[in-house]
Design a protein around this motif. Structure first.
Motif, PDB file in Angstrom:
ATOM      1  N   UNK A 196       2.835  -6.993  -0.819  1.00 28.36           N
ATOM      2  CA  UNK A 196       2.181  -5.707  -0.582  1.00 28.36           C
ATOM      3  C   UNK A 196       1.132  -5.827   0.518  1.00 28.36           C
ATOM      4  N   UNK A 197       0.355  -6.902   0.498  1.00 25.63           N
ATOM      5  CA  UNK A 197      -0.668  -7.058   1.543  1.00 25.63           C
ATOM      6  C   UNK A 197      -0.024  -7.188   2.914  1.00 25.63           C
ATOM      7  N   UNK A 198       1.092  -7.924   2.992  1.00 25.08           N
ATOM      8  CA  UNK A 198       1.794  -8.056   4.275  1.00 25.08           C
ATOM      9  C   UNK A 198       2.323  -6.709   4.759  1.00 25.08           C
ATOM     10  N   UNK A 199       2.886  -5.921   3.834  1.00 24.61           N
ATOM     11  CA  UNK A 199       3.452  -4.641   4.227  1.00 24.61           C
ATOM     12  C   UNK A 199       2.367  -3.631   4.605  1.00 24.61           C
ATOM     13  N   UNK A 200       1.269  -3.638   3.877  1.00 21.15           N
ATOM     14  CA  UNK A 200       0.165  -2.736   4.213  1.00 21.15           C
ATOM     15  C   UNK A 200      -0.434  -3.120   5.558  1.00 21.15           C
ATOM     16  N   UNK A 201      -0.487  -4.395   5.850  1.00 24.19           N
ATOM     17  CA  UNK A 201      -0.973  -4.846   7.151  1.00 24.19           C
ATOM     18  C   UNK A 201      -0.019  -4.406   8.262  1.00 24.19           C
ATOM     19  N   UNK A 202       1.286  -4.488   7.986  1.00 25.66           N
ATOM     20  CA  UNK A 202       2.305  -4.059   8.954  1.00 25.66           C
ATOM     21  C   UNK A 202       2.158  -2.575   9.274  1.00 25.66           C
TER      22      UNK A 202
END
Length: 112
Positions: free
Chosen positions: A81-87
């Motif tokens: 989730x953190x990776x996707x929110x950063x993306x």
């Protein structure tokens, strides 16, 4: 290894903070921002993250040793989730909450 009460409470607090942040961000910021914020896979991941965080906090509050399993899963979902929110971008609070929860849940899941 048994976790200290302080370690457990810190993880519960991080899970509940991540639950609140992911759910609120998805339902308000993402739906209002549109575009990549409303991609189905992104919203589903945020919903899954919020729910595993809530469930992990609940299991820790029961005192069950099963928290190791939920925390291990929670750490993996929070990382995704953190990776996707950063993306997607513009979701710094969500990224920070997910990373904090991931770190503490990884420790709980590993039994350290």
């Amino acid at each position: 290894m048994t976790h200290s009460t302080n370690d457990m409470q810190a993880c519960i607090d991080a899970c509940l903070a991540c639950y609140r942040t992911c759910l609120s961000t998805a339902m308000h910021h993402c739906l209002e921002a549109g575009g990549p914020h409303t991609e189905p896979a992104h919203l589903r991941l945020m919903a899954a993250c919020a729910e595993i965080c809530r469930a992990s906090a609940h299991i820790m509050l029961t005192g069950s040793d099963a928290h190791r399993h939920s925390c291990a899963a929670c750490a993996e979902i929070c990382a995704a989730c953190s990776r996707d929110c950063e993306r997607v971008g513009g979701m710094d609070a969500c990224v920070a909450a997910c990373r904090d929860c991931e770190r503490l849940c990884r420790e709980m899941g590993a039994g350290r």
